[in-house]
Design a protein around this motif. Structure first.
Motif, PDB file in Angstrom:
ATOM      1  N   GLY A  53      57.958  42.038  51.300  1.00 24.25           N
ATOM      2  CA  GLY A  53      59.229  42.229  50.608  1.00 24.25           C
ATOM      3  C   GLY A  53      59.751  40.922  50.029  1.00 24.25           C
ATOM      4  O   GLY A  53      60.286  40.884  48.909  1.00 24.25           O
ATOM      5  N   LEU A  54      59.570  39.825  50.774  1.00 25.89           N
ATOM      6  CA  LEU A  54      60.015  38.513  50.304  1.00 25.89           C
ATOM      7  C   LEU A  54      59.198  38.048  49.102  1.00 25.89           C
ATOM      8  O   LEU A  54      59.735  37.451  48.156  1.00 25.89           O
ATOM      9  CB  LEU A  54      59.911  37.497  51.446  1.00 25.89           C
ATOM     10  CG  LEU A  54      60.535  36.123  51.211  1.00 25.89           C
ATOM     11  CD1 LEU A  54      62.037  36.249  51.021  1.00 25.89           C
ATOM     12  CD2 LEU A  54      60.234  35.192  52.387  1.00 25.89           C
ATOM     13  N   VAL A  55      57.892  38.313  49.128  1.00 21.42           N
ATOM     14  CA  VAL A  55      57.031  37.952  47.988  1.00 21.42           C
ATOM     15  C   VAL A  55      57.517  38.634  46.715  1.00 21.42           C
ATOM     16  O   VAL A  55      57.654  38.000  45.652  1.00 21.42           O
ATOM     17  CB  VAL A  55      55.564  38.340  48.276  1.00 21.42           C
ATOM     18  CG1 VAL A  55      54.732  38.302  46.988  1.00 21.42           C
ATOM     19  CG2 VAL A  55      54.949  37.406  49.298  1.00 21.42           C
ATOM     20  N   VAL A  56      57.799  39.940  46.798  1.00 22.57           N
ATOM     21  CA  VAL A  56      58.218  40.684  45.613  1.00 22.57           C
ATOM     22  C   VAL A  56      59.630  40.291  45.185  1.00 22.57           C
ATOM     23  O   VAL A  56      59.941  40.251  43.988  1.00 22.57           O
ATOM     24  CB  VAL A  56      58.093  42.200  45.868  1.00 22.57           C
ATOM     25  CG1 VAL A  56      58.591  42.999  44.670  1.00 22.57           C
ATOM     26  CG2 VAL A  56      56.638  42.564  46.160  1.00 22.57           C
ATOM     27  N   ALA A  57      60.487  39.963  46.158  1.00 23.00           N
ATOM     28  CA  ALA A  57      61.800  39.409  45.800  1.00 23.00           C
ATOM     29  C   ALA A  57      61.620  38.083  45.067  1.00 23.00           C
ATOM     30  O   ALA A  57      62.386  37.752  44.148  1.00 23.00           O
ATOM     31  CB  ALA A  57      62.648  39.219  47.053  1.00 23.00           C
ATOM     32  N   GLY A  58      60.594  37.323  45.452  1.00 26.69           N
ATOM     33  CA  GLY A  58      60.290  36.076  44.764  1.00 26.69           C
ATOM     34  C   GLY A  58      59.901  36.290  43.312  1.00 26.69           C
ATOM     35  O   GLY A  58      60.173  35.442  42.447  1.00 26.69           O
ATOM     36  N   LEU A  92      61.879  45.591  35.728  1.00 26.35           N
ATOM     37  CA  LEU A  92      62.558  44.915  36.829  1.00 26.35           C
ATOM     38  C   LEU A  92      62.947  45.868  37.964  1.00 26.35           C
ATOM     39  O   LEU A  92      63.037  45.452  39.128  1.00 26.35           O
ATOM     40  CB  LEU A  92      63.807  44.193  36.312  1.00 26.35           C
ATOM     41  CG  LEU A  92      64.321  43.025  37.165  1.00 26.35           C
ATOM     42  CD1 LEU A  92      63.230  41.988  37.389  1.00 26.35           C
ATOM     43  CD2 LEU A  92      65.542  42.391  36.505  1.00 26.35           C
ATOM     44  N   PHE A  93      63.147  47.157  37.647  1.00 24.12           N
ATOM     45  CA  PHE A  93      63.546  48.086  38.710  1.00 24.12           C
ATOM     46  C   PHE A  93      62.435  48.283  39.737  1.00 24.12           C
ATOM     47  O   PHE A  93      62.702  48.617  40.899  1.00 24.12           O
ATOM     48  CB  PHE A  93      63.972  49.434  38.115  1.00 24.12           C
ATOM     49  CG  PHE A  93      62.829  50.363  37.779  1.00 24.12           C
ATOM     50  CD1 PHE A  93      62.356  51.275  38.725  1.00 24.12           C
ATOM     51  CD2 PHE A  93      62.233  50.329  36.534  1.00 24.12           C
ATOM     52  CE1 PHE A  93      61.303  52.130  38.432  1.00 24.12           C
ATOM     53  CE2 PHE A  93      61.177  51.173  36.221  1.00 24.12           C
ATOM     54  CZ  PHE A  93      60.713  52.076  37.175  1.00 24.12           C
ATOM     55  N   ILE A  94      61.175  48.060  39.337  1.00 21.60           N
ATOM     56  CA  ILE A  94      60.050  48.265  40.260  1.00 21.60           C
ATOM     57  C   ILE A  94      60.061  47.229  41.383  1.00 21.60           C
ATOM     58  O   ILE A  94      60.062  47.606  42.569  1.00 21.60           O
ATOM     59  CB  ILE A  94      58.711  48.276  39.489  1.00 21.60           C
ATOM     60  CG1 ILE A  94      58.603  49.554  38.663  1.00 21.60           C
ATOM     61  CG2 ILE A  94      57.528  48.149  40.447  1.00 21.60           C
ATOM     62  CD1 ILE A  94      57.328  49.669  37.853  1.00 21.60           C
TER      63      ILE A  94
END
Length: 474
Positions: free
Chosen positions: A392-397, A416-418
Protein backbone atom coordinates in the motif's frame (compact mmCIF):
# COMPACT_ATOMS: atom_id res chain seq x y z
CA UNK A 1 34.49 -18.33 -1.51
CA UNK A 2 31.93 -15.59 -2.07
CA UNK A 3 31.82 -12.60 -4.35
CA UNK A 4 29.45 -9.67 -4.64
CA UNK A 5 27.27 -10.06 -7.67
CA UNK A 6 23.90 -9.33 -9.17
CA UNK A 7 21.01 -11.46 -8.18
CA UNK A 8 20.32 -13.97 -10.93
CA UNK A 9 16.60 -13.48 -11.30
CA UNK A 10 14.15 -10.74 -12.08
CA UNK A 11 10.61 -10.41 -10.90
CA UNK A 12 8.99 -11.40 -14.17
CA UNK A 13 10.54 -14.84 -14.23
CA UNK A 14 13.32 -13.98 -16.66
CA UNK A 15 16.98 -13.88 -15.69
CA UNK A 16 19.32 -10.97 -15.26
CA UNK A 17 23.04 -11.28 -14.81
CA UNK A 18 25.44 -8.45 -15.43
CA UNK A 19 27.00 -6.94 -12.35
CA UNK A 20 30.25 -5.17 -13.06
CA UNK A 21 32.17 -3.36 -10.34
CA UNK A 22 29.20 -3.51 -8.02
CA UNK A 23 26.65 -2.13 -10.52
CA UNK A 24 23.68 -3.92 -12.02
CA UNK A 25 23.13 -3.79 -15.74
CA UNK A 26 20.02 -1.96 -16.83
CA UNK A 27 17.01 -4.20 -16.84
CA UNK A 28 15.58 -2.75 -19.98
CA UNK A 29 18.66 -1.45 -21.70
CA UNK A 30 18.49 -1.51 -25.42
CA UNK A 31 22.18 -0.79 -25.85
CA UNK A 32 24.61 -3.45 -26.96
CA UNK A 33 26.14 -5.40 -24.12
CA UNK A 34 29.43 -3.98 -22.98
CA UNK A 35 32.40 -6.19 -22.25
CA UNK A 36 31.82 -8.10 -19.03
CA UNK A 37 28.10 -7.31 -19.01
CA UNK A 38 25.11 -9.40 -19.99
CA UNK A 39 22.07 -7.25 -20.71
CA UNK A 40 18.48 -8.46 -20.76
CA UNK A 41 16.97 -7.58 -24.11
CA UNK A 42 13.37 -6.50 -24.58
CA UNK A 43 11.92 -9.45 -26.47
CA UNK A 44 8.72 -10.13 -24.55
CA UNK A 45 5.77 -10.62 -26.89
CA UNK A 46 2.16 -10.30 -25.75
CA UNK A 47 1.66 -14.07 -25.55
CA UNK A 48 4.99 -14.60 -23.80
CA UNK A 49 4.15 -11.81 -21.36
CA UNK A 50 0.77 -13.35 -20.55
CA UNK A 51 2.29 -16.78 -19.94
CA UNK A 52 5.01 -15.39 -17.64
CA UNK A 53 2.56 -13.27 -15.63
CA UNK A 54 0.10 -16.15 -15.15
CA UNK A 55 2.96 -18.45 -14.14
CA UNK A 56 4.18 -15.87 -11.63
CA UNK A 57 0.81 -15.21 -10.00
CA UNK A 58 -0.70 -18.69 -9.78
CA UNK A 59 0.80 -20.54 -6.85
CA UNK A 60 -0.11 -22.45 -3.73
CA UNK A 61 -2.50 -19.72 -2.57
CA UNK A 62 -5.47 -21.17 -4.47
CA UNK A 63 -5.17 -24.34 -2.35
CA UNK A 64 -4.63 -22.45 0.93
CA UNK A 65 -7.00 -19.47 0.77
CA UNK A 66 -10.52 -20.90 0.10
CA UNK A 67 -11.02 -21.99 3.70
CA UNK A 68 -9.74 -18.70 5.14
CA UNK A 69 -12.01 -16.63 2.90
CA UNK A 70 -15.13 -18.73 3.58
CA UNK A 71 -14.47 -18.71 7.32
CA UNK A 72 -14.27 -14.91 7.42
CA UNK A 73 -17.12 -14.16 5.01
CA UNK A 74 -19.70 -16.67 6.25
CA UNK A 75 -21.34 -17.70 2.96
CA UNK A 76 -20.64 -19.16 -0.47
CA UNK A 77 -21.84 -16.03 -2.27
CA UNK A 78 -19.72 -13.65 -0.20
CA UNK A 79 -16.63 -15.85 -0.57
CA UNK A 80 -16.97 -15.84 -4.38
CA UNK A 81 -17.51 -12.08 -4.24
CA UNK A 82 -14.28 -11.64 -2.26
CA UNK A 83 -12.38 -13.77 -4.78
CA UNK A 84 -13.65 -11.53 -7.59
CA UNK A 85 -12.98 -8.25 -5.76
CA UNK A 86 -9.46 -9.40 -4.84
CA UNK A 87 -8.86 -10.18 -8.51
CA UNK A 88 -9.92 -6.65 -9.51
CA UNK A 89 -7.77 -5.11 -6.78
CA UNK A 90 -4.83 -7.23 -7.92
CA UNK A 91 -5.30 -5.96 -11.47
CA UNK A 92 -5.16 -2.40 -10.13
CA UNK A 93 -2.03 -3.22 -8.13
CA UNK A 94 -0.31 -4.84 -11.12
CA UNK A 95 -1.04 -1.78 -13.29
CA UNK A 96 0.39 0.51 -10.61
CA UNK A 97 3.55 -1.58 -10.45
CA UNK A 98 3.71 -1.45 -14.25
CA UNK A 99 3.88 2.35 -14.08
CA UNK A 100 6.53 2.25 -11.36
CA UNK A 101 8.55 -0.31 -13.32
CA UNK A 102 8.58 1.87 -16.43
CA UNK A 103 9.64 5.09 -14.72
CA UNK A 104 12.03 3.74 -12.04
CA UNK A 105 14.47 1.60 -13.98
CA UNK A 106 16.40 0.23 -11.03
CA UNK A 107 16.53 -3.22 -9.49
CA UNK A 108 15.02 -4.00 -6.11
CA UNK A 109 11.24 -3.88 -6.55
CA UNK A 110 9.33 -2.71 -3.45
CA UNK A 111 12.51 -1.58 -1.70
CA UNK A 112 13.67 0.64 -4.57
CA UNK A 113 10.24 2.22 -5.11
CA UNK A 114 9.93 3.16 -1.43
CA UNK A 115 13.52 4.47 -1.44
CA UNK A 116 12.79 6.69 -4.46
CA UNK A 117 9.51 8.03 -3.07
CA UNK A 118 10.01 8.29 0.70
CA UNK A 119 13.73 8.00 1.37
CA UNK A 120 16.04 5.61 3.22
CA UNK A 121 14.19 5.09 6.55
CA UNK A 122 10.98 3.52 5.16
CA UNK A 123 13.08 1.58 2.62
CA UNK A 124 15.26 0.17 5.39
CA UNK A 125 12.20 -0.85 7.43
CA UNK A 126 10.84 -2.59 4.31
CA UNK A 127 13.94 -4.72 3.83
CA UNK A 128 14.12 -5.28 7.61
CA UNK A 129 10.65 -6.87 7.71
CA UNK A 130 11.38 -8.77 4.49
CA UNK A 131 14.31 -10.41 6.25
CA UNK A 132 12.67 -10.99 9.65
CA UNK A 133 8.96 -11.42 8.83
CA UNK A 134 7.75 -11.63 5.25
CA UNK A 135 10.12 -14.09 3.59
CA UNK A 136 10.51 -16.58 6.47
CA UNK A 137 6.77 -16.57 7.27
CA UNK A 138 5.75 -16.81 3.60
CA UNK A 139 8.06 -19.79 3.13
CA UNK A 140 6.67 -21.41 6.28
CA UNK A 141 3.04 -20.92 5.11
CA UNK A 142 3.64 -22.53 1.71
CA UNK A 143 5.74 -25.25 3.31
CA UNK A 144 2.98 -26.18 5.76
CA UNK A 145 0.60 -26.63 2.84
CA UNK A 146 3.25 -28.75 1.12
CA UNK A 147 3.69 -30.90 4.25
CA UNK A 148 -0.04 -31.55 4.61
CA UNK A 149 -0.66 -32.41 0.96
CA UNK A 150 2.43 -34.61 0.58
CA UNK A 151 1.27 -36.70 3.56
CA UNK A 152 -2.40 -36.93 2.51
CA UNK A 153 -1.97 -40.12 0.40
CA UNK A 154 -0.56 -41.91 3.49
CA UNK A 155 -3.32 -40.78 5.88
CA UNK A 156 -6.45 -41.04 3.73
CA UNK A 157 -8.46 -42.75 6.46
CA UNK A 158 -7.24 -40.80 9.51
CA UNK A 159 -6.06 -37.42 10.75
CA UNK A 160 -2.48 -36.42 10.00
CA UNK A 161 -0.52 -35.71 13.22
CA UNK A 162 0.50 -32.04 13.37
CA UNK A 163 4.04 -33.01 14.40
CA UNK A 164 4.37 -35.19 11.29
CA UNK A 165 3.29 -32.26 9.11
CA UNK A 166 5.84 -29.94 10.69
CA UNK A 167 8.65 -32.48 10.47
CA UNK A 168 8.05 -33.25 6.78
CA UNK A 169 7.68 -29.50 6.21
CA UNK A 170 11.08 -28.92 7.83
CA UNK A 171 12.56 -31.53 5.50
CA UNK A 172 10.96 -29.78 2.50
CA UNK A 173 12.28 -26.37 3.55
CA UNK A 174 15.77 -27.76 4.04
CA UNK A 175 15.64 -29.50 0.66
CA UNK A 176 14.66 -26.25 -1.08
CA UNK A 177 17.38 -24.33 0.73
CA UNK A 178 20.00 -26.94 -0.19
CA UNK A 179 18.81 -26.95 -3.80
CA UNK A 180 19.12 -23.17 -4.03
CA UNK A 181 22.55 -23.28 -2.37
CA UNK A 182 23.87 -25.96 -4.70
CA UNK A 183 22.89 -25.00 -8.23
CA UNK A 184 21.05 -22.09 -9.84
CA UNK A 185 20.60 -24.00 -13.11
CA UNK A 186 19.06 -27.06 -11.46
CA UNK A 187 16.76 -24.84 -9.42
CA UNK A 188 15.57 -23.10 -12.59
CA UNK A 189 15.04 -26.39 -14.46
CA UNK A 190 13.04 -27.90 -11.63
CA UNK A 191 10.97 -24.71 -11.43
CA UNK A 192 9.79 -25.17 -15.03
CA UNK A 193 8.54 -28.68 -14.22
CA UNK A 194 6.90 -27.51 -10.99
CA UNK A 195 5.10 -24.69 -12.84
CA UNK A 196 3.61 -27.33 -15.15
CA UNK A 197 2.46 -29.34 -12.09
CA UNK A 198 0.85 -26.20 -10.69
CA UNK A 199 -1.31 -25.73 -13.78
CA UNK A 200 -2.19 -29.44 -13.92
CA UNK A 201 -3.35 -29.33 -10.28
CA UNK A 202 -5.79 -26.50 -11.06
CA UNK A 203 -7.10 -28.15 -14.24
CA UNK A 204 -7.73 -31.40 -12.36
CA UNK A 205 -10.12 -29.44 -10.13
CA UNK A 206 -11.67 -26.99 -12.63
CA UNK A 207 -12.55 -29.47 -15.40
CA UNK A 208 -14.53 -31.93 -13.22
CA UNK A 209 -16.17 -28.93 -11.53
CA UNK A 210 -17.39 -27.55 -14.84
CA UNK A 211 -18.72 -31.01 -15.75
CA UNK A 212 -20.59 -31.07 -12.43
CA UNK A 213 -22.13 -27.68 -13.24
CA UNK A 214 -23.25 -28.93 -16.67
CA UNK A 215 -24.91 -31.88 -14.91
CA UNK A 216 -26.85 -29.40 -12.77
CA UNK A 217 -25.02 -29.82 -9.46
CA UNK A 218 -25.94 -26.40 -8.09
CA UNK A 219 -27.59 -27.23 -4.76
CA UNK A 220 -24.83 -25.58 -2.73
CA UNK A 221 -25.37 -22.31 -4.63
CA UNK A 222 -29.02 -21.98 -3.59
CA UNK A 223 -29.37 -19.14 -1.08
CA UNK A 224 -25.69 -18.49 -1.70
CA UNK A 225 -25.59 -15.49 0.62
CA UNK A 226 -27.38 -17.27 3.45
CA UNK A 227 -25.39 -18.46 6.44
CA UNK A 228 -23.34 -16.65 9.02
CA UNK A 229 -23.47 -12.90 8.55
CA UNK A 230 -20.21 -11.46 7.32
CA UNK A 231 -18.78 -9.03 9.88
CA UNK A 232 -16.62 -6.01 9.26
CA UNK A 233 -14.02 -7.57 11.56
CA UNK A 234 -13.73 -10.61 9.32
CA UNK A 235 -13.22 -8.62 6.12
CA UNK A 236 -9.49 -7.83 6.55
CA UNK A 237 -8.69 -11.49 7.26
CA UNK A 238 -10.69 -12.54 4.20
CA UNK A 239 -8.79 -9.86 2.27
CA UNK A 240 -5.47 -11.27 3.50
CA UNK A 241 -6.41 -14.79 2.40
CA UNK A 242 -7.70 -13.64 -0.99
CA UNK A 243 -4.83 -11.32 -1.80
CA UNK A 244 -2.36 -13.99 -0.70
CA UNK A 245 -3.49 -16.09 -3.67
CA UNK A 246 -2.96 -13.10 -6.00
CA UNK A 247 0.19 -11.77 -4.29
CA UNK A 248 2.37 -12.42 -7.34
CA UNK A 249 0.51 -9.55 -9.08
CA UNK A 250 2.95 -7.08 -7.53
CA UNK A 251 5.95 -8.93 -8.98
CA UNK A 252 4.99 -8.36 -12.61
CA UNK A 253 5.83 -5.07 -14.27
CA UNK A 254 6.63 -5.60 -17.93
CA UNK A 255 7.66 -2.57 -19.88
CA UNK A 256 4.95 -1.31 -22.21
CA UNK A 257 2.73 -4.41 -21.92
CA UNK A 258 -0.23 -3.27 -19.79
CA UNK A 259 -2.48 -5.29 -22.11
CA UNK A 260 -0.64 -8.46 -21.06
CA UNK A 261 -1.27 -7.58 -17.40
CA UNK A 262 -5.00 -6.98 -17.98
CA UNK A 263 -5.50 -10.21 -19.93
CA UNK A 264 -3.45 -12.23 -17.44
CA UNK A 265 -5.31 -10.91 -14.39
CA UNK A 266 -8.68 -11.62 -16.01
CA UNK A 267 -7.59 -15.20 -16.80
CA UNK A 268 -6.25 -15.75 -13.27
CA UNK A 269 -9.36 -14.28 -11.61
CA UNK A 270 -11.71 -16.38 -13.74
CA UNK A 271 -9.57 -19.46 -13.02
CA UNK A 272 -9.61 -18.85 -9.26
CA UNK A 273 -13.36 -18.21 -9.17
CA UNK A 274 -13.99 -21.35 -11.27
CA UNK A 275 -11.80 -23.39 -8.92
CA UNK A 276 -13.93 -22.31 -5.96
CA UNK A 277 -17.14 -22.89 -7.91
CA UNK A 278 -15.82 -26.39 -8.65
CA UNK A 279 -15.34 -27.02 -4.92
CA UNK A 280 -18.92 -25.95 -4.16
CA UNK A 281 -20.41 -28.18 -6.87
CA UNK A 282 -19.32 -31.15 -4.78
CA UNK A 283 -18.85 -30.11 -1.15
CA UNK A 284 -20.93 -27.80 1.03
CA UNK A 285 -19.66 -24.72 2.83
CA UNK A 286 -19.72 -26.59 6.15
CA UNK A 287 -17.72 -29.49 4.72
CA UNK A 288 -15.16 -27.12 3.23
CA UNK A 289 -14.64 -25.45 6.61
CA UNK A 290 -14.12 -28.86 8.26
CA UNK A 291 -11.68 -30.01 5.58
CA UNK A 292 -7.97 -29.75 6.31
CA UNK A 293 -7.11 -30.16 2.60
CA UNK A 294 -10.02 -28.98 0.46
CA UNK A 295 -8.56 -30.16 -2.86
CA UNK A 296 -8.23 -33.69 -1.47
CA UNK A 297 -11.78 -33.67 -0.07
CA UNK A 298 -13.06 -32.55 -3.48
CA UNK A 299 -11.07 -35.22 -5.32
CA UNK A 300 -12.16 -38.04 -3.00
CA UNK A 301 -15.81 -37.29 -3.78
CA UNK A 302 -15.41 -37.27 -7.56
CA UNK A 303 -12.37 -39.21 -8.71
CA UNK A 304 -12.15 -42.40 -6.73
CA UNK A 305 -8.68 -43.96 -6.84
CA UNK A 306 -7.43 -41.21 -9.18
CA UNK A 307 -7.89 -38.77 -6.28
CA UNK A 308 -4.39 -39.75 -5.08
CA UNK A 309 -2.97 -37.70 -7.96
CA UNK A 310 -4.45 -34.46 -6.59
CA UNK A 311 -2.43 -34.17 -3.35
CA UNK A 312 0.71 -35.12 -5.27
CA UNK A 313 0.26 -32.35 -7.85
CA UNK A 314 -0.78 -29.82 -5.18
CA UNK A 315 2.28 -30.71 -3.09
CA UNK A 316 4.51 -30.24 -6.14
CA UNK A 317 2.80 -26.90 -6.79
CA UNK A 318 3.56 -25.81 -3.22
CA UNK A 319 7.15 -27.01 -3.59
CA UNK A 320 7.44 -24.89 -6.73
CA UNK A 321 6.23 -21.81 -4.84
CA UNK A 322 8.74 -22.51 -2.06
CA UNK A 323 11.54 -22.88 -4.60
CA UNK A 324 10.58 -19.74 -6.52
CA UNK A 325 10.44 -17.62 -3.36
CA UNK A 326 13.91 -18.62 -2.18
CA UNK A 327 15.28 -18.43 -5.73
CA UNK A 328 14.37 -14.71 -5.95
CA UNK A 329 14.95 -13.51 -2.39
CA UNK A 330 18.55 -12.32 -2.70
CA UNK A 331 17.63 -9.71 -5.32
CA UNK A 332 16.28 -7.26 -2.75
CA UNK A 333 19.11 -8.11 -0.34
CA UNK A 334 21.67 -7.25 -3.05
CA UNK A 335 20.17 -3.81 -3.72
CA UNK A 336 19.73 -3.07 0.00
CA UNK A 337 23.34 -3.99 0.77
CA UNK A 338 24.48 -1.81 -2.13
CA UNK A 339 22.68 1.08 -0.41
CA UNK A 340 24.39 0.18 2.88
CA UNK A 341 21.16 -1.03 4.49
CA UNK A 342 22.23 -4.67 4.94
CA UNK A 343 25.54 -6.40 5.61
CA UNK A 344 27.41 -6.84 2.34
CA UNK A 345 27.70 -10.59 2.81
CA UNK A 346 23.94 -11.01 2.24
CA UNK A 347 24.42 -9.80 -1.33
CA UNK A 348 27.23 -12.21 -2.11
CA UNK A 349 27.08 -15.39 -4.15
CA UNK A 350 29.23 -18.51 -4.12
CA UNK A 351 32.16 -18.08 -6.51
CA UNK A 352 31.84 -21.47 -8.19
CA UNK A 353 28.17 -22.33 -7.74
CA UNK A 354 26.77 -18.82 -8.33
CA UNK A 355 24.16 -19.34 -5.60
CA UNK A 356 23.06 -16.84 -2.89
CA UNK A 357 24.36 -19.06 -0.10
CA UNK A 358 24.70 -16.42 2.69
CA UNK A 359 21.10 -15.22 2.22
CA UNK A 360 19.85 -18.81 2.29
CA UNK A 361 21.86 -19.60 5.45
CA UNK A 362 20.26 -16.63 7.24
CA UNK A 363 16.72 -17.48 6.08
CA UNK A 364 16.77 -21.16 7.04
CA UNK A 365 16.79 -20.80 10.87
CA UNK A 366 14.31 -17.89 10.73
CA UNK A 367 11.91 -20.01 8.67
CA UNK A 368 12.26 -22.93 11.10
CA UNK A 369 11.40 -20.65 14.03
CA UNK A 370 8.24 -19.52 12.22
CA UNK A 371 7.34 -23.09 11.31
CA UNK A 372 7.43 -24.51 14.84
CA UNK A 373 5.80 -21.49 16.52
CA UNK A 374 2.68 -20.96 14.45
CA UNK A 375 -0.01 -22.56 12.32
CA UNK A 376 -0.76 -21.80 8.69
CA UNK A 377 -3.46 -19.15 9.11
CA UNK A 378 -1.86 -17.34 12.06
CA UNK A 379 1.37 -17.08 10.06
CA UNK A 380 -0.60 -15.85 7.06
CA UNK A 381 -2.13 -12.99 9.09
CA UNK A 382 1.26 -12.28 10.67
CA UNK A 383 3.09 -11.84 7.37
CA UNK A 384 0.17 -10.19 5.55
CA UNK A 385 0.17 -7.19 7.87
CA UNK A 386 3.72 -6.18 6.88
CA UNK A 387 3.37 -7.28 3.25
CA UNK A 388 0.25 -5.25 2.47
CA UNK A 389 1.30 -2.30 4.61
CA UNK A 390 4.33 -1.80 2.38
CA UNK A 391 2.58 -2.67 -0.88
CA UNK A 392 0.00 0.00 0.00
CA UNK A 393 2.87 2.37 0.80
CA UNK A 394 4.57 1.62 -2.54
CA UNK A 395 1.41 2.52 -4.47
CA UNK A 396 0.87 5.61 -2.32
CA UNK A 397 4.43 6.51 -3.34
CA UNK A 398 3.30 6.40 -6.98
CA UNK A 399 0.79 9.17 -6.22
CA UNK A 400 3.40 11.11 -4.27
CA UNK A 401 5.90 10.88 -7.15
CA UNK A 402 3.31 12.30 -9.54
CA UNK A 403 3.49 15.56 -7.55
CA UNK A 404 7.06 15.38 -6.25
CA UNK A 405 8.62 14.59 -9.64
CA UNK A 406 6.16 15.54 -12.39
CA UNK A 407 9.01 15.73 -14.92
CA UNK A 408 9.81 12.01 -14.54
CA UNK A 409 9.46 10.12 -17.81
CA UNK A 410 6.44 7.82 -17.58
CA UNK A 411 5.92 5.65 -20.68
CA UNK A 412 2.82 4.19 -19.03
CA UNK A 413 0.46 6.01 -16.64
CA UNK A 414 -2.57 4.68 -14.82
CA UNK A 415 -5.59 6.88 -14.03
CA UNK A 416 -5.07 8.38 -10.59
CA UNK A 417 -8.17 6.74 -9.07
CA UNK A 418 -6.56 3.30 -9.50
CA UNK A 419 -3.55 3.83 -7.18
CA UNK A 420 -5.74 5.89 -4.82
CA UNK A 421 -8.30 3.10 -4.46
CA UNK A 422 -5.70 0.33 -4.23
CA UNK A 423 -3.50 2.02 -1.62
CA UNK A 424 -6.49 3.13 0.46
CA UNK A 425 -7.91 -0.42 0.46
CA UNK A 426 -4.57 -1.96 1.47
CA UNK A 427 -3.87 0.52 4.26
CA UNK A 428 -7.47 0.43 5.54
CA UNK A 429 -7.52 -3.37 5.70
CA UNK A 430 -4.10 -3.40 7.39
CA UNK A 431 -5.33 -0.97 10.07
CA UNK A 432 -8.58 -2.91 10.58
CA UNK A 433 -6.73 -6.22 10.90
CA UNK A 434 -5.16 -4.97 14.15
CA UNK A 435 -8.64 -5.30 15.66
CA UNK A 436 -9.58 -8.51 13.81
CA UNK A 437 -6.50 -10.50 14.86
CA UNK A 438 -4.64 -8.34 17.40
CA UNK A 439 -2.17 -11.05 18.42
CA UNK A 440 -0.68 -12.10 15.09
CA UNK A 441 -0.98 -8.75 13.30
CA UNK A 442 0.13 -6.98 16.49
CA UNK A 443 3.34 -9.03 16.58
CA UNK A 444 3.93 -8.20 12.92
CA UNK A 445 3.34 -4.51 13.67
CA UNK A 446 5.74 -4.59 16.64
CA UNK A 447 8.53 -6.20 14.60
CA UNK A 448 7.95 -3.64 11.86
CA UNK A 449 8.37 -0.82 14.39
CA UNK A 450 11.69 -2.27 15.57
CA UNK A 451 13.05 -1.34 12.15
CA UNK A 452 13.06 2.34 13.16
CA UNK A 453 15.53 2.09 16.08
CA UNK A 454 17.49 -0.50 14.08
CA UNK A 455 17.92 2.06 11.29
CA UNK A 456 19.36 4.66 13.64
CA UNK A 457 21.49 2.09 15.47
CA UNK A 458 23.02 0.34 12.45
CA UNK A 459 22.84 2.97 9.69
CA UNK A 460 22.69 6.52 11.04
CA UNK A 461 24.92 6.21 14.13
CA UNK A 462 28.42 7.00 12.87
CA UNK A 463 30.39 7.16 16.12
CA UNK A 464 29.99 3.52 17.06
CA UNK A 465 32.41 2.17 19.69
CA UNK A 466 35.26 0.09 18.35
CA UNK A 467 33.95 -3.11 19.96
CA UNK A 468 30.54 -2.53 18.36
CA UNK A 469 32.06 -2.09 14.89
CA UNK A 470 34.12 -5.25 15.36
CA UNK A 471 30.99 -7.16 16.36
CA UNK A 472 29.12 -5.96 13.26
CA UNK A 473 32.14 -6.82 11.10
CA UNK A 474 32.20 -10.38 12.42
Amino acid sequence: MFRKAAVPTVSNGSYLQGQTNGKLSSMDSGQPAQEGRVVLKKKVTLLRGISIIIGTIIGAGIFISPKGILKNTGSVGMSLTVWTVCGILSLFGALCYAELGTCIKKSGGHYTYILEAFGPLPAFVRVWVELLVIRPAATAVISLAFGRYILEPFFMQCEIPELAIKLITAVGITLVMVLNSTSVSWSARIQMFLTFCKLVAILIIVVPGVIQLIKGETRHFKNAFAGNDASVMGLPLAFYSGMYAYSGCCLVYFRNIPLAICISMIIVTVGYVLTNVAYFTTISAGELLLSKAVAVTFAERLMGSFSLAVPVFVALSCFGSMNGGIFAVSRMFFVASREGHLPEILSMIHVRKHTPLPAVIVLHPLTMIMLFNGDLYSLLNFLSFARWLFIGLVVAGLIYLRYKRPEMHRPFKVPLFIPALFSFTCLFMVALSLYSDPVNTGIGFAITLTGIPAYYLFIVWDNKPKWFRKLLGK
